[in-house]
Design an enzyme around this catalytic site. Structure first.
Site, PDB file in Angstrom:
ATOM      1  N   LYS A  68      -2.944  13.527 -20.631  1.00  0.00           N
ATOM      2  CA  LYS A  68      -1.550  13.175 -20.316  1.00  0.00           C
ATOM      3  C   LYS A  68      -1.221  11.773 -20.801  1.00  0.00           C
ATOM      4  O   LYS A  68      -0.163  11.539 -21.344  1.00  0.00           O
ATOM      5  CB  LYS A  68      -1.346  13.164 -18.792  1.00  0.00           C
ATOM      6  CG  LYS A  68      -0.978  14.469 -18.186  1.00  0.00           C
ATOM      7  CD  LYS A  68      -0.607  14.285 -16.722  1.00  0.00           C
ATOM      8  CE  LYS A  68      -1.739  13.786 -15.860  1.00  0.00           C
ATOM      9  NZ  LYS A  68      -2.854  14.709 -15.698  1.00  0.00           N
ATOM     10  N   LYS A  95      -8.596   1.058 -11.112  1.00  0.00           N
ATOM     11  CA  LYS A  95      -7.191   1.298 -10.784  1.00  0.00           C
ATOM     12  C   LYS A  95      -6.407  -0.013 -10.681  1.00  0.00           C
ATOM     13  O   LYS A  95      -5.278  -0.092 -11.141  1.00  0.00           O
ATOM     14  CB  LYS A  95      -7.080   2.112  -9.491  1.00  0.00           C
ATOM     15  CG  LYS A  95      -7.430   3.582  -9.709  1.00  0.00           C
ATOM     16  CD  LYS A  95      -7.408   4.368  -8.426  1.00  0.00           C
ATOM     17  CE  LYS A  95      -7.796   5.815  -8.698  1.00  0.00           C
ATOM     18  NZ  LYS A  95      -8.024   6.557  -7.462  1.00  0.00           N
ATOM     19  N   LYS A 126      -9.063  12.891 -27.539  1.00  0.00           N
ATOM     20  CA  LYS A 126      -9.214  13.655 -26.298  1.00  0.00           C
ATOM     21  C   LYS A 126      -7.832  14.028 -25.759  1.00  0.00           C
ATOM     22  O   LYS A 126      -6.941  13.184 -25.672  1.00  0.00           O
ATOM     23  CB  LYS A 126      -9.956  12.789 -25.268  1.00  0.00           C
ATOM     24  CG  LYS A 126     -10.088  13.480 -23.930  1.00  0.00           C
ATOM     25  CD  LYS A 126     -10.617  12.562 -22.845  1.00  0.00           C
ATOM     26  CE  LYS A 126     -10.763  13.347 -21.571  1.00  0.00           C
ATOM     27  NZ  LYS A 126     -10.196  12.835 -20.390  1.00  0.00           N
TER      28      LYS A 126
HETATM   29  P1  ADP Z   1      -5.562  13.615 -17.947  1.00  0.00           P
HETATM   30  O1  ADP Z   1      -6.549  12.910 -18.852  1.00  0.00           O
HETATM   31  O2  ADP Z   1      -4.619  14.458 -18.722  1.00  0.00           O
HETATM   32  O3  ADP Z   1      -4.858  12.671 -16.993  1.00  0.00           O
HETATM   33  P2  ADP Z   1      -7.078  14.350 -15.655  1.00  0.00           P
HETATM   34  O4  ADP Z   1      -7.802  13.055 -15.694  1.00  0.00           O
HETATM   35  O5  ADP Z   1      -6.040  14.550 -14.592  1.00  0.00           O
HETATM   36  O6  ADP Z   1      -6.425  14.608 -17.078  1.00  0.00           O
HETATM   37  O7  ADP Z   1      -8.160  15.519 -15.610  1.00  0.00           O
HETATM   38  C1  ADP Z   1      -8.242  16.508 -14.650  1.00  0.00           C
HETATM   39  C2  ADP Z   1      -9.479  17.330 -14.943  1.00  0.00           C
HETATM   40  O8  ADP Z   1      -9.393  17.956 -16.234  1.00  0.00           O
HETATM   41  C3  ADP Z   1     -10.763  16.515 -14.967  1.00  0.00           C
HETATM   42  O9  ADP Z   1     -11.770  17.231 -14.287  1.00  0.00           O
HETATM   43  C4  ADP Z   1     -11.118  16.377 -16.425  1.00  0.00           C
HETATM   44  O10 ADP Z   1     -12.514  16.374 -16.619  1.00  0.00           O
HETATM   45  C5  ADP Z   1     -10.504  17.624 -17.051  1.00  0.00           C
HETATM   46  N1  ADP Z   1     -10.019  17.287 -18.390  1.00  0.00           N
HETATM   47  C6  ADP Z   1      -8.894  16.599 -18.674  1.00  0.00           C
HETATM   48  N2  ADP Z   1      -8.718  16.451 -20.003  1.00  0.00           N
HETATM   49  C7  ADP Z   1      -9.784  17.055 -20.581  1.00  0.00           C
HETATM   50  C8  ADP Z   1     -10.198  17.252 -21.950  1.00  0.00           C
HETATM   51  N3  ADP Z   1      -9.474  16.796 -22.966  1.00  0.00           N
HETATM   52  N4  ADP Z   1     -11.346  17.915 -22.174  1.00  0.00           N
HETATM   53  C9  ADP Z   1     -12.081  18.391 -21.138  1.00  0.00           C
HETATM   54  N5  ADP Z   1     -11.752  18.247 -19.847  1.00  0.00           N
HETATM   55  C10 ADP Z   1     -10.619  17.584 -19.550  1.00  0.00           C
END
Ligand code: ADP
Ligand code: TRP
Length: 320
Positions: A192, A110, A189
């Protein structure tokens, strides 16, 4: 089994979040004692916008309820509505060697991402340990990046137990290994941070536009298409059972349809899948008092347990 899940609210949810984490998490309420909270004290460590933090917390509550978290089955609350957790956090801090926190990857990651290096950010794992230990949680479903935090929690609990007897339950993490990474509209992947998401609660027209933006090969209309390398197929298959996938594969191979058709089909799949969630969301958006009542009920239930645990702990360590 008592299971605890903590949610970091950070804006609009996408299909990757749903299939990668939320769906399985919500399912746990059917067979387990599920405790789910929105970790807004944790979000504070990387937020400097009060309106946004408030909004994200509320949106997450509505989104989880809409997608099926059932307050009659699971206990659902906002972390800061149970301030007892901060008392435990302080007590646990005494049993947290500096070296343990200095080794934490997530703090370093972070800071590398320019989140200011505050004490709160540094001691983030201790608050997470407090969340977990306050409720004697047995299992904690997390993403891979959070495993170290559960290990830190176990270390702190063990240190405490060694001194005072078996006061804390040692939690175990659950990590779903076989969940595939869900791809975004560009084939990377879905995330966001990459701007390639398909959000769950999009307007119908925006959803179609988003599907139309999915990157595909340039095979012309009239030729068979390769489903195995197609991003549209990869996303569509999340919504299909075995027979549905076979059928879609046959349509790809037939050469009778082009990507435009499959993008329309994908939009329909997504739109239909979340129909009842949209209806519930409409209901909750118009019933803020009901949302508040659910969260307050959850917090009240948790506070009873939290107070009892804290009383025992304070007695153990000699606090009044
Ligand atoms: P982002 O990458 O959009 O910021 P987060 O890190 O907030 O998403 O992810 C929240 C949850 O959703 C986590 O448990 C993560 O494993 C799951 N997740 C997010 N994106 C994916 C993806 N593309 N495929 C599978 N699981 C995902
Ligand atoms: N740190 C977790 C995350 O970023 C959220 C969280 C806070 C949590 N407290 C928790 C998860 C307790 C499980 C248990 O995803």
């Amino acid at each position: 089994m008592r299971i605890l899940t903590g949610i970091q609210a950070s804006g609009k949810l996408h299909i990757g979040n749903y299939f990668g984490a939320m769906k399985q998490m919500i399912q746990l309420q059917e067979e387990h004692e599920l405790y789910t909270f929105i970790a807004n004290y944790h979000s504070l460590t990387s937020s400097n916008d009060s309106a946004l933090l408030r909004q994200y917390t509320y949106d997450a509550a509505i989104d989880y309820l809409s997608l099926g978290l059932d307050p009659t089955k699971a206990t659902f609350w906002v972390q800061s509505d149970v301030p007892e957790v901060l008392e435990l956090y302080w007590i646990l801090s005494k049993y947290t060697p500096m070296g343990l926190l200095e080794r934490a990857h997530s703090y370093k990651d972070k800071v590398a991402k320019n989140i200011p290096a505050s004490h709160a950010l540094f001691s983030y794992p201790v608050l997470m340990a407090a969340d977990i230990l306050l409720l004697d949680s047995q299992k904690v479903p997390v993403g891979k990046d959070q495993i170290q935090h559960i290990e830190i929690t176990r270390d702190i609990a063990t240190k405490f137990n060694n001194e005072y007897g078996e006061i804390f339950t040692l939690p175990e993490y659950i990590v779903e290994d076989d969940i595939a990474t869900i791809v975004g509209i560009d084939g990377a992947k879905m995330s966001k941070s990459y701007g390639n998401t398909i959000d769950i609660f999009m307007e119908e027209k925006t959803l179609q536009k988003r599907c139309n933006k999915i990157i595909t090969s340039s095979t012309p209309l009239g030729e068979p298409l390769d489903f195995a390398t197609c991003n549209v197929y990869a996303i569509a298959s999340l919504f299909l059972d075995k027979a549905g996938k076979k059928e879609l594969q046959a349509r790809y191979k037939s050469g009778l349809e082009g990507y435009g058709h499959f993008k329309k089909y994908l939009k329909e799949l997504i739109w239909n899948e979340f129909e009842s969630a949209r209806e519930k969301r409409e209901y909750y958006l118009n019933a803020p008092d009901r949302v508040e009542e659910i969260l307050q009920d959850g917090a009240a239930k948790v506070r009873v347990k939290a107070k009892a645990k804290l009383a025992m702990l304070k007695d153990a360590v000699g606090l009044r």
